[in-house]
Design a protein around this motif. Structure first.
Motif, mmCIF file in Angstrom:
data_model
loop_
_atom_site.group_PDB
_atom_site.id
_atom_site.type_symbol
_atom_site.label_atom_id
_atom_site.label_comp_id
_atom_site.label_asym_id
_atom_site.label_seq_id
_atom_site.Cartn_x
_atom_site.Cartn_y
_atom_site.Cartn_z
ATOM 1 N N TRP A 82 -3.756 18.760 1.976
ATOM 2 C CA TRP A 82 -2.593 18.537 2.826
ATOM 3 C C TRP A 82 -2.496 17.050 3.108
ATOM 4 C CZ3 TRP A 82 0.827 22.261 3.842
ATOM 5 C CH2 TRP A 82 0.427 23.576 3.580
ATOM 6 N N VAL A 83 -1.292 16.514 2.990
ATOM 7 C CA VAL A 83 -1.066 15.085 3.160
ATOM 8 C C VAL A 83 -0.024 14.882 4.255
ATOM 9 C CG1 VAL A 83 -0.400 12.949 2.001
ATOM 10 C CG2 VAL A 83 -1.536 14.772 0.690
ATOM 11 N N LEU A 84 -0.326 13.979 5.172
ATOM 12 C CA LEU A 84 0.584 13.632 6.263
ATOM 13 C C LEU A 84 1.116 12.220 6.035
ATOM 14 C CD1 LEU A 84 1.877 14.029 9.073
ATOM 15 C CD2 LEU A 84 -0.276 13.218 10.063
ATOM 16 N N PRO A 85 2.381 12.078 5.598
ATOM 17 C CA PRO A 85 2.956 10.746 5.404
ATOM 18 C C PRO A 85 3.315 10.108 6.748
ATOM 19 C CG PRO A 85 4.145 12.428 4.143
ATOM 20 C CD PRO A 85 3.262 13.133 5.108
ATOM 21 N N LEU A 119 -5.074 14.477 4.665
ATOM 22 C CA LEU A 119 -5.092 13.158 4.052
ATOM 23 C C LEU A 119 -3.922 12.369 4.640
ATOM 24 C CD1 LEU A 119 -6.614 11.495 1.935
ATOM 25 C CD2 LEU A 119 -5.002 12.357 0.231
ATOM 26 N N LEU A 120 -4.240 11.350 5.395
ATOM 27 C CA LEU A 120 -3.238 10.525 6.045
ATOM 28 C C LEU A 120 -2.748 9.495 5.031
ATOM 29 C CD1 LEU A 120 -2.032 10.061 8.917
ATOM 30 C CD2 LEU A 120 -3.810 8.350 9.228
ATOM 31 N N ALA A 121 -1.470 9.538 4.686
ATOM 32 C CA ALA A 121 -0.882 8.607 3.731
ATOM 33 C C ALA A 121 -0.068 7.585 4.511
ATOM 34 C CB ALA A 121 0.003 9.345 2.736
ATOM 35 N N ASP A 126 6.179 -2.674 2.094
ATOM 36 C CA ASP A 126 6.258 -3.064 0.681
ATOM 37 C C ASP A 126 5.963 -1.895 -0.267
ATOM 38 O OD1 ASP A 126 3.524 -2.700 0.814
ATOM 39 O OD2 ASP A 126 3.008 -4.760 0.296
ATOM 40 N N SER A 127 5.944 -0.676 0.260
ATOM 41 C CA SER A 127 5.720 0.572 -0.491
ATOM 42 C C SER A 127 4.267 0.827 -0.849
ATOM 43 C CB SER A 127 6.561 0.627 -1.771
ATOM 44 O OG SER A 127 7.918 0.545 -1.451
ATOM 45 N N THR A 128 3.341 -0.008 -0.383
ATOM 46 C CA THR A 128 1.924 0.264 -0.577
ATOM 47 C C THR A 128 1.558 1.512 0.208
ATOM 48 O OG1 THR A 128 1.471 -2.104 -0.753
ATOM 49 C CG2 THR A 128 -0.408 -0.667 -0.297
ATOM 50 N N VAL A 129 0.772 2.392 -0.406
ATOM 51 C CA VAL A 129 0.316 3.601 0.281
ATOM 52 C C VAL A 129 -1.209 3.565 0.329
ATOM 53 C CG1 VAL A 129 0.335 6.120 0.337
ATOM 54 C CG2 VAL A 129 2.281 4.884 -0.646
ATOM 55 N N VAL A 130 -1.758 3.716 1.520
ATOM 56 C CA VAL A 130 -3.204 3.758 1.714
ATOM 57 C C VAL A 130 -3.551 5.130 2.256
ATOM 58 C CG1 VAL A 130 -5.162 2.726 2.922
ATOM 59 C CG2 VAL A 130 -3.253 1.287 2.197
ATOM 60 N N TYR A 131 -4.612 5.734 1.711
ATOM 61 C CA TYR A 131 -4.984 7.098 2.076
ATOM 62 C C TYR A 131 -6.301 7.103 2.853
ATOM 63 C CZ TYR A 131 -1.458 8.366 -1.345
ATOM 64 O OH TYR A 131 -0.271 8.502 -2.028
ATOM 65 N N TYR A 132 -6.321 7.867 3.939
ATOM 66 C CA TYR A 132 -7.511 8.057 4.760
ATOM 67 C C TYR A 132 -7.619 9.533 5.109
ATOM 68 C CZ TYR A 132 -7.303 3.036 5.720
ATOM 69 O OH TYR A 132 -7.265 1.679 5.609
ATOM 70 N N PHE A 133 -8.839 10.026 5.222
ATOM 71 C CA PHE A 133 -9.015 11.387 5.720
ATOM 72 C C PHE A 133 -8.997 11.363 7.240
ATOM 73 C CE2 PHE A 133 -10.922 12.599 1.588
ATOM 74 C CZ PHE A 133 -10.098 13.679 1.342
ATOM 75 N N MET A 134 -8.244 12.279 7.816
ATOM 76 C CA MET A 134 -8.209 12.476 9.258
ATOM 77 C C MET A 134 -8.785 13.864 9.501
ATOM 78 S SD MET A 134 -7.362 11.571 12.349
ATOM 79 C CE MET A 134 -6.303 10.172 12.172
ATOM 80 N N HIS A 135 -9.883 13.924 10.236
ATOM 81 C CA HIS A 135 -10.554 15.196 10.491
ATOM 82 C C HIS A 135 -10.151 15.765 11.838
ATOM 83 C CE1 HIS A 135 -13.361 15.112 7.084
ATOM 84 N NE2 HIS A 135 -13.225 13.809 7.207
ATOM 85 N N ASP A 136 -10.165 17.074 11.916
ATOM 86 C CA ASP A 136 -9.887 17.762 13.158
ATOM 87 C C ASP A 136 -11.215 17.922 13.891
ATOM 88 O OD1 ASP A 136 -8.682 19.238 15.158
ATOM 89 O OD2 ASP A 136 -8.841 21.133 14.067
#
Length: 144
Positions: A82-85, A119-121, A126-136
């Motif tokens: 699951w990804v959260l933009p 997955l936090l997107a 500038d359209s760069t996307v960085v991904y991090y895991f966000m845990h509950d």
């Protein structure tokens, strides 16, 4: 929250990034929960990465116990993520993240447990996307 960007456009941008830059498949943007059809607080993306992105420490311990050859590689069968933009300029609170986790469907139809991570997107201007895991909640450290 005053938005200079459209959350739907963020979701489309992240979906394209996942599809064309990271080879994800089975991608879809969800605006309503697949369980009860209630609106989600934010559009979420579900999809299948080309390989497993993360192994929860509890799952890692179980796999190490059950794997016949500890020196060999552990199978990396991908699972739906699951990804959260979000946009970099957004101001998020713990309450806002909790509402996202509360609205997400269970891990699978046989389990009542809620999703452990998203997955936090984070999209920049500038359209760069960085991904991090966000845990509950709190997650114990991985075993080495």
């Amino acid at each position: 929250m005053a938005e200079k960007y459209c959350v739907e456009n963020l979701a489309v941008s992240v979906l394209d990034n996942l599809r064309y830059q990271h080879d994800w498949t089975e991608l879809q943007i969800l605006t309503h929960s697949p369980v009860d059809d209630l609106p989600l607080p934010r559009p979420l993306i579900s999809g299948l990465p080309p390989r497993r992105l993360y192994l929860h420490p509890d799952d890692q311990i179980e796999m190490l116990k059950s794997h016949p050859n500890p020196e060999g590689s552990i199978p990396e069968t991908p699972v739906t993520e699951w990804v959260l933009p979000v946009h970099l300029a957004e101001k998020w609170t713990l309450k806002a993240f909790a509402s996202v986790f509360d609205s997400m469907p269970p891990e699978n139809s046989a389990s009542p447990h809620r999703v452990k991570r998203v997955l936090l997107a984070t999209v920049h201007d500038d359209s760069t996307v960085v991904y991090y895991f966000m845990h509950d909640g709190i997650v114990k450290p991985r075993q080495n």
